[in-house]
Design a protein around this motif. Structure first.
Motif, PDB file in Angstrom:
ATOM      1  N   TYR A 147      75.828   6.457 -45.578  1.00 36.89           N
ATOM      2  CA  TYR A 147      74.684   5.608 -45.045  1.00 36.89           C
ATOM      3  C   TYR A 147      75.448   4.483 -43.883  1.00 36.89           C
ATOM      4  O   TYR A 147      75.394   3.654 -44.623  1.00 36.89           O
ATOM      5  N   GLU A 148      74.987   4.303 -42.124  1.00 34.95           N
ATOM      6  CA  GLU A 148      74.590   3.262 -41.391  1.00 34.95           C
ATOM      7  C   GLU A 148      73.779   3.263 -41.561  1.00 34.95           C
ATOM      8  O   GLU A 148      72.867   3.793 -40.505  1.00 34.95           O
ATOM      9  N   TYR A 172      71.632   0.307 -38.848  1.00 33.72           N
ATOM     10  CA  TYR A 172      71.472  -1.398 -37.566  1.00 33.72           C
ATOM     11  C   TYR A 172      70.556  -2.609 -38.345  1.00 33.72           C
ATOM     12  O   TYR A 172      69.695  -1.750 -37.981  1.00 33.72           O
ATOM     13  N   MET A 199      67.439  -4.182 -36.419  1.00 30.01           N
ATOM     14  CA  MET A 199      66.537  -3.198 -35.595  1.00 30.01           C
ATOM     15  C   MET A 199      65.848  -2.181 -37.016  1.00 30.01           C
ATOM     16  O   MET A 199      64.708  -2.498 -36.824  1.00 30.01           O
ATOM     17  N   HIS A 207      65.700  -0.099 -48.691  1.00 27.71           N
ATOM     18  CA  HIS A 207      66.426   1.443 -48.480  1.00 27.71           C
ATOM     19  C   HIS A 207      68.029   0.896 -48.595  1.00 27.71           C
ATOM     20  O   HIS A 207      68.447  -0.415 -48.164  1.00 27.71           O
ATOM     21  N   LEU A 211      59.393   6.021 -41.511  1.00 20.39           N
ATOM     22  CA  LEU A 211      60.857   5.607 -41.735  1.00 20.39           C
ATOM     23  C   LEU A 211      62.130   6.524 -41.000  1.00 20.39           C
ATOM     24  O   LEU A 211      62.622   5.741 -40.169  1.00 20.39           O
ATOM     25  N   LYS A 212      61.574   7.988 -41.420  1.00 21.10           N
ATOM     26  CA  LYS A 212      62.349   8.904 -41.168  1.00 21.10           C
ATOM     27  C   LYS A 212      63.189   9.285 -39.829  1.00 21.10           C
ATOM     28  O   LYS A 212      63.641   9.197 -39.084  1.00 21.10           O
ATOM     29  N   GLN A 213      61.734   8.915 -39.215  1.00 19.35           N
ATOM     30  CA  GLN A 213      61.998   8.984 -37.481  1.00 19.35           C
ATOM     31  C   GLN A 213      61.981   7.359 -36.736  1.00 19.35           C
ATOM     32  O   GLN A 213      62.998   8.082 -35.785  1.00 19.35           O
ATOM     33  N   VAL A 214      62.177   6.285 -37.431  1.00 15.58           N
ATOM     34  CA  VAL A 214      62.422   5.444 -36.368  1.00 15.58           C
ATOM     35  C   VAL A 214      63.281   4.612 -36.957  1.00 15.58           C
ATOM     36  O   VAL A 214      63.111   3.078 -36.182  1.00 15.58           O
ATOM     37  N   VAL A 215      63.201   4.410 -38.043  1.00 15.18           N
ATOM     38  CA  VAL A 215      64.259   2.916 -39.144  1.00 15.18           C
ATOM     39  C   VAL A 215      65.736   3.726 -38.307  1.00 15.18           C
ATOM     40  O   VAL A 215      65.871   4.516 -39.058  1.00 15.18           O
ATOM     41  N   THR A 216      67.096   2.785 -37.409  1.00 18.81           N
ATOM     42  CA  THR A 216      67.635   2.450 -37.743  1.00 18.81           C
ATOM     43  C   THR A 216      69.285   2.632 -38.545  1.00 18.81           C
ATOM     44  O   THR A 216      69.575   1.593 -39.109  1.00 18.81           O
ATOM     45  N   ILE A 217      68.384   4.030 -38.913  1.00 18.02           N
ATOM     46  CA  ILE A 217      69.336   4.459 -40.351  1.00 18.02           C
ATOM     47  C   ILE A 217      70.229   5.190 -39.888  1.00 18.02           C
ATOM     48  O   ILE A 217      69.815   6.855 -39.439  1.00 18.02           O
ATOM     49  N   TRP A 218      71.716   5.501 -39.686  1.00 14.55           N
ATOM     50  CA  TRP A 218      72.107   7.539 -40.273  1.00 14.55           C
ATOM     51  C   TRP A 218      72.664   7.653 -41.094  1.00 14.55           C
ATOM     52  O   TRP A 218      72.970   6.768 -42.126  1.00 14.55           O
ATOM     53  N   LYS A 219      72.731   8.794 -41.462  1.00 18.78           N
ATOM     54  CA  LYS A 219      73.538   9.495 -43.015  1.00 18.78           C
ATOM     55  C   LYS A 219      74.687  10.138 -41.932  1.00 18.78           C
ATOM     56  O   LYS A 219      74.294  10.849 -41.704  1.00 18.78           O
TER      57      LYS A 219
END
Lengths: 80, 140
Positions: free
Chosen positions: B50-51, B53, B56, B82, B117-125
């Motif tokens: 998980y990465e 930002y 944001m 998270h 959260l899954k739609q807008v929070v800036t976390i990438w998998k």
């Protein structure tokens, strides 16, 4: 005016760095920035989506960009 | 009533998140715990990366929780944690915990927060497979 763009996730892989600096004359708006980035890195156009964040908020294409702004490309998020 | 929102590279303490929302005015505590599973679309997954930002992500998470307080005025306490970094199978990736006076709103508010959260929070998998890795949801 130059701009610094932070890159995350797959956009960092595509561009090959975590920050890219666009020298003057840099794009004046979010829409121009996206067009310029897609011109330089065509793989960005293949993504499901690519938003632009300005100062930690999602930005509209018409929003103006300034040197002092914290700007980032936001590929499709996948938290949770 | 101040939501406790964090992004951490350390293992998530689920009990601590539940304890953080405990309040005497709430009769219901509801939590969603997201964990790392061993496959994705039938393809075996070894681990996840998980990465985030962070600045944001926390800003957007604050907006999500503010929306939840608007939609459910009886909502009392909220905690969202998270994880970022490398996670192994079974690790906890996210906890959303809410406290409300009654249970119906606790289910609804908890689901709203994790879904949004899954739609807008800036976390990438990035999923890691036996033969490579892939950023989740990146391509159509």
């Amino acid at each position: 005016m130059s701009l610094k763009i932070s890159l995350y996730g797959i956009t960092r892989d595509i561009v090959g760095t975590s920050v890219i600096e666009l020298p003057a004359p840099a794009p004046a708006t979010v829409g121009e920035l996206l067009a310029e980035m897609r011109r330089q890195y065509p793989a960005l156009a293949q993504l499901r989506s690519c938003a632009v964040a300005v100062n930690n908020e999602y930005a509209e294409e018409s929003q103006a960009l300034h040197t002092v702004d914290e700007i980032a490309l936001i590929p499709p998020v996948a938290g949770g | 009533m101040t939501p406790q929102l964090s992004i951490t590279d350390q293992p998530i303490d689920v009990a601590a998140a539940l304890a953080a929302v405990q309040t005497e005015v709430a009769g219901a505590v509801n939590a969603f715990v997201g964990t790392v599973r061993n496959q994705s679309g039938g393809r075996p997954v070894r681990r996840l990366h998980y990465e985030s930002y962070d600045s944001m992500a926390l800003t957007q998470l604050g907006h999500v929780v503010a929306q939840a307080y608007e939609k459910w005025p009886m909502l009392q306490e909220v905690a969202v944690v998270h994880r970022k970094g490398t996670l192994e199978l079974g690790d906890v990736a996210v906890v959303v915990a809410v406290a409300t006076p009654h249970r119906a709103e606790s289910f609804a508010a908890c689901q709203f927060i994790i879904d949004t959260l899954k739609q807008v929070v800036t976390i990438w998998k990035r999923e890691e497979y036996e033969d490579g890795t892939e950023w989740v949801a990146a391509h159509p």
